[in-house]
Enzyme design. Structure first.
Site, mmCIF file in Angstrom:
data_model
loop_
_atom_site.group_PDB
_atom_site.id
_atom_site.type_symbol
_atom_site.label_atom_id
_atom_site.label_comp_id
_atom_site.label_asym_id
_atom_site.label_seq_id
_atom_site.Cartn_x
_atom_site.Cartn_y
_atom_site.Cartn_z
ATOM 1 N N LYS A 169 1.082 -0.884 0.322
ATOM 2 C CA LYS A 169 0.163 -0.008 -0.355
ATOM 3 C C LYS A 169 0.784 0.764 -0.052
ATOM 4 C CE LYS A 169 -2.739 2.964 2.881
ATOM 5 N NZ LYS A 169 -3.732 3.555 3.786
ATOM 6 N N GLY A 230 -8.455 8.956 9.930
ATOM 7 C CA GLY A 230 -8.669 9.131 11.942
ATOM 8 C C GLY A 230 -9.806 9.819 12.290
ATOM 9 N N GLY A 257 -11.356 7.556 7.214
ATOM 10 C CA GLY A 257 -12.724 8.551 7.236
ATOM 11 C C GLY A 257 -13.981 7.506 7.736
ATOM 12 N N ASN A 278 -8.952 1.493 9.890
ATOM 13 C CA ASN A 278 -8.616 0.894 11.593
ATOM 14 C C ASN A 278 -8.438 1.931 12.595
ATOM 15 O OD1 ASN A 278 -5.639 0.337 12.939
ATOM 16 N ND2 ASN A 278 -5.426 2.079 13.132
ATOM 17 N N THR A 279 -9.342 3.476 11.979
ATOM 18 C CA THR A 279 -9.062 4.182 13.618
ATOM 19 C C THR A 279 -10.928 2.954 13.900
ATOM 20 O OG1 THR A 279 -7.819 5.478 13.246
ATOM 21 C CG2 THR A 279 -9.773 6.093 14.571
#
Length: 326
Positions: A169, A230, A257, A278-279
């Site tokens: 990535k 995030g 997002g 992730n977040t």
């Protein structure tokens, strides 16, 4: 006239036309890239299916993966096929154990991993690979924290040396405040990496022109942001995401997002091939439950996209006929 051969296929006698194993697979309306073939007790490498000729009396087994409840709705990037359309990160969790548990709950088959220096002062410290097996889960090394093409290229060269990874990535950030991608540096890095045999999945702005430029530069997937990294704001511009999907010839995944399950569902309803997050999971009050919610949301959004939603109307349209009312 094409010769007819007597073969045994998946335990049943069958007549087949002479030709390659790949031709046989295609004649069954299957994709050679998505199956495994055993011929007379030996696995035939997928890369040789076009070269291996079918013989009279051959005994063949053709198998594929079937995901629970997902049927054959897989997706492929750079020749690699996955069942889960959810990719998750490995940052912000309280520890590696929680990260591994959330991964399992999400059903994801790919995790992004940052490349960082080894802690030489404590070489026995726990490592991610102790909790998430790279032989079972696809590691996707990323260039998080890189602000120039040179930094990103150097990072991924080290990643390939460390683990042999070529599917990567790529993200090259423009500034700390917004963490928006610097597309000039991103394109430069993508061209160099593709030229060196890397298969870059690329984080980019939600711009259909930039997405096509990345394809031309060698990107194997484009990953437009839904909102700043995030932020949890959800997809801010559905129009441009849809345009990117419509114009792309490589997979499109929303990256950044996503805040909650409905955001993931929206991404899939727009026709994206997948979602990376992730977040949204790591910072939820219950990461494991949120991971499961994201898994279900991605599946629901995909089903909704494939179903074809109803048309929108300016005014009400009753579900029950008004004629014949008492």
């Amino acid at each position: 006239m094409t010769a007819s051969l007597s073969i045994t296929l998946n335990g049943e006698p069958r007549q087949a036309a002479s030709g390659s194993l790949a031709a046989l697979v295609r004649s069954l309306e299957l994709d050679p890239a998505k199956v495994a073939v055993e011929r007379n007790g030996e696995i035939v490498p997928r890369s040789t299916l076009d070269a291996v000729t079918l013989g009279d009396g051959d005994v063949l087994e053709i198998v594929h993966f079937v995901g629970g409840g997902q049927g054959d709705d897989t997706w492929t990037v750079a020749g690699r096929t996955f069942r889960s359309r959810l990719i998750v990160g490995t940052g912000k969790y309280k520890d590696f154990a929680q990260n591994a548990a959330a991964l399992e709950a999400s059903g994801a088959e790919i995790v992004t991993v940052a490349v960082r220096r080894v802690n030489v002062s404590d070489p026995k410290a726990p490592m991610l690979t102790d909790f998430i097996d790279p032989k079972k889960i696809t590691y996707l090394p990323n260039t998080a924290g890189c602000f120039t093409a040179e930094e990103a290229i150097r990072t991924l060269r080290l990643a390939r040396e460390a683990g042999g990874w070529d599917l990567v990535k790529l993200e090259v950030l423009g500034e700390v405040r917004t963490l928006y991608p610097d597309m000039r540096e991103t394109l430069k890095a993508c061209e160099v990496l593709a030229g060196e045999g890397f298969l870059p999945m690329v984080y980019c702005v939600d711009d259909p022109i930039a997405a096509k430029q990345l394809e031309s530069a060698g990107a194997v997937a484009v990953m437009p942001l839904g909102a700043p990294i995030g932020s949890g704001l959800g997809i801010q511009n559905r129009v441009t995401i849809r345009l990117i999907v419509e114009g792309a010839s490589v997979p499109v995944l929303v990256d950044a997002g996503v805040g909650t399950a409905s955001d993931a569902a929206v991404a899939m309803e727009l026709g994206c091939d997948g979602v990376l997050m992730n977040t949204a999971i790591a910072e939820a009050k219950d990461p494991l439950r949120m991971a499961k919610a994201m898994k279900l949301a991605v599946e629901a959004g995909r089903h909704a996209y494939l179903s074809g939603r109803m048309a929108t109307r300016k005014y009400a349209d009753p579900s029950s006929p008004l004629a014949g009312l008492i």
